[in-house]
Design an enzyme around this catalytic site. Structure first.
Site, short mmCIF file in Angstrom:
data_model
loop_
_atom_site.label_atom_id
_atom_site.label_comp_id
_atom_site.label_asym_id
_atom_site.label_seq_id
_atom_site.Cartn_x
_atom_site.Cartn_y
_atom_site.Cartn_z
N ASN A 6 -74.68 3.94 -38.70
CA ASN A 6 -73.95 2.70 -38.92
C ASN A 6 -74.23 1.76 -37.73
O ASN A 6 -73.80 2.02 -36.61
CB ASN A 6 -72.46 3.02 -39.05
N HIS A 9 -72.00 -1.80 -34.90
CA HIS A 9 -71.55 -2.04 -33.53
C HIS A 9 -72.57 -2.81 -32.69
O HIS A 9 -72.21 -3.35 -31.64
CB HIS A 9 -71.10 -0.74 -32.86
N ARG A 17 -70.24 -12.49 -27.95
CA ARG A 17 -70.68 -13.72 -27.27
C ARG A 17 -71.17 -14.80 -28.22
O ARG A 17 -71.56 -15.87 -27.78
CB ARG A 17 -71.84 -13.36 -26.32
N HIS A 42 -71.65 -2.74 -42.66
CA HIS A 42 -70.40 -3.17 -43.28
C HIS A 42 -70.33 -4.70 -43.22
O HIS A 42 -70.26 -5.26 -42.13
CB HIS A 42 -69.22 -2.54 -42.51
N ARG A 44 -68.05 -7.44 -43.66
CA ARG A 44 -66.61 -7.69 -43.82
C ARG A 44 -66.37 -9.07 -44.43
O ARG A 44 -67.16 -9.99 -44.21
CB ARG A 44 -65.92 -7.63 -42.45
N ARG A 48 -66.73 -10.82 -39.30
CA ARG A 48 -66.51 -10.83 -37.84
C ARG A 48 -67.62 -10.10 -37.08
O ARG A 48 -67.81 -10.32 -35.90
CB ARG A 48 -65.14 -10.25 -37.50
N GLU A 69 -71.45 -1.17 -46.93
CA GLU A 69 -70.01 -1.01 -47.12
C GLU A 69 -69.40 -2.38 -47.35
O GLU A 69 -69.72 -3.32 -46.62
CB GLU A 69 -69.37 -0.43 -45.87
N THR A 100 -61.86 0.47 -39.99
CA THR A 100 -61.31 0.91 -41.27
C THR A 100 -60.39 2.10 -41.05
O THR A 100 -60.86 3.22 -40.85
CB THR A 100 -62.47 1.24 -42.24
N GLU A 150 -66.93 9.39 -49.90
CA GLU A 150 -67.06 9.61 -48.46
C GLU A 150 -65.66 9.85 -47.91
O GLU A 150 -64.77 9.01 -48.07
CB GLU A 150 -67.69 8.37 -47.78
N HIS A 213 -66.27 8.51 -39.85
CA HIS A 213 -65.29 7.78 -39.05
C HIS A 213 -64.86 8.62 -37.85
O HIS A 213 -64.31 9.72 -38.01
CB HIS A 213 -64.03 7.37 -39.83
N1 PXP Z 1 -68.16 5.37 -42.89
C1 PXP Z 1 -67.43 4.29 -43.26
C2 PXP Z 1 -67.19 4.07 -44.72
C3 PXP Z 1 -66.94 3.37 -42.31
O1 PXP Z 1 -66.24 2.29 -42.70
C4 PXP Z 1 -67.24 3.60 -40.95
C5 PXP Z 1 -66.71 2.64 -39.93
O2 PXP Z 1 -65.34 2.73 -39.90
C6 PXP Z 1 -67.99 4.72 -40.61
C7 PXP Z 1 -68.43 5.59 -41.59
C8 PXP Z 1 -68.40 5.01 -39.20
O3 PXP Z 1 -67.33 5.15 -38.35
P1 PXP Z 1 -67.57 5.21 -36.78
O4 PXP Z 1 -68.08 3.88 -36.36
O5 PXP Z 1 -66.22 5.54 -36.25
O6 PXP Z 1 -68.58 6.30 -36.53
#
Ligand code: PXP
Length: 260
Positions: A6, A9, A17, A42, A44, A48, A69, A100, A150, A213
């Site tokens: 994912n 981040h 910034r 993801h 959103r 953001r 997502e 989430t 998931e 998560h």
């Molecule tokens: N899977 C889903 C559906 C998510 O929304 C997220 C982010 O919350 C993740 C996995 C990955 O979570 P993390 O960033 O905590 O590893």
């Protein structure tokens, strides 16, 4: 076991910034080289982190399958149907939450979910539902005829953090749970057992099972032992470690923990 990286981040860092770097698009070839099986992003509703252009470019250019997502809102499903990623994971969204915090209310939102699933599947996009690990949610997902579920592993990750970090330092600590380590160990085992049993149930119902998560280098191994979980989606901990060891190494390291 498959790894979805994912990369949200990276966008979190950029949007801190509102500049052009780091660009999540640059992560694609590194993820592939390091052995990721899937890119997860993801989009959103409030944009953001990931922007529309990120989603468009990533889905258009990734040579790995992309798992998008998004919320079940019709406007988000319009975008997903237009971009046609390999998979869409439907997630709950609350503007005020940092991440989430829980799974979809599968039983509570049946008509909206049904419509979203129907539209996505008509475009031949695989659909996954991000759910809390409960039997009700698994059964409701079976009724909705999706390909994947998931499991939200937040509860497991929180208990793990409470058990193994300095309790005063974790923001996960729940005040009413001023618990002894013995009780926390039992809670951790119970949650693992719950995930194991439910993923077996899900498999018997014909669902493929992913989880994610809060998973990281420390807490992932017990989840990997659950053979019926096919895939993990991991984000924050990989990007956080990459600050110190680089993205490629961070993915290689977590991938090495996923070997069965
Ligand atoms: N899977 C889903 C559906 C998510 O929304 C997220 C982010 O919350 C993740 C996995 C990955 O979570 P993390 O960033 O905590 O590893």
């Amino acid at each position: 076991m498959y790894l979805g990286v994912n990369i949200d981040h990276i966008a979190v860092l950029r949007e801190a910034r509102k500049v052009a770097d780091p660009d999540p698009l640059d992560a694609l070839s590194i993820c592939k080289r390091a052995g990721a099986d899937q890119i997860t992003i993801h989009l959103r509703e409030d944009r953001r982190h990931m922007q529309d252009s990120d989603a468009e470019n990533i889905i258009a250019l990734s040579t790995l399958p992309v798992n998008l997502e998004c919320a079940t809102e019709p406007s988000m499903i319009d975008i997903a149907c237009k971009l046609r990623p390999h998979r869409v994971t439907l997630v709950p969204e609350k503007r005020e939450e940092v991440t989430t915090e829980g799974g979809l209310s599968v039983e509570g939102e049946q008509p909206k979910l049904k419509e979203a699933i129907k539209r996505l599947q008509a475009e031949e996009i695989e659909v996954s539902l991000f759910i809390d690990p409960t039997l009700t949610a698994v059964k409701a997902s079976e009724d909705l005829d999706v390909e994947w579920i998931e499991f939200h592993t937040g509860k497991y990750a929180n208990i793990y953090a409470m058990l193994y970090s300095n309790l005063s330092k974790t923001h996960h600590s729940i005040p009413e749970l001023e618990l002894s380590r013995k009780i926390l160990k039992q809670m951790l085992q119970d949650e693992l057992c719950n995930l194991r049993l439910l993923s077996c149930d899900a498999m018997e119902f014909g669902l493929r099972v992913a989880a994610g998560h809060g998973l990281n280098m420390q807490n992932v191994s017990d989840i990997v032992e659950i053979e019926t979980i096919e895939e993990l989606n991991i984000g924050q901990s990989i990007i956080a470690r990459s600050v110190y060891v680089g993205l490629e190494q961070a993915i290689l390291d977590i991938k090495s923990k996923l070997i069965r």
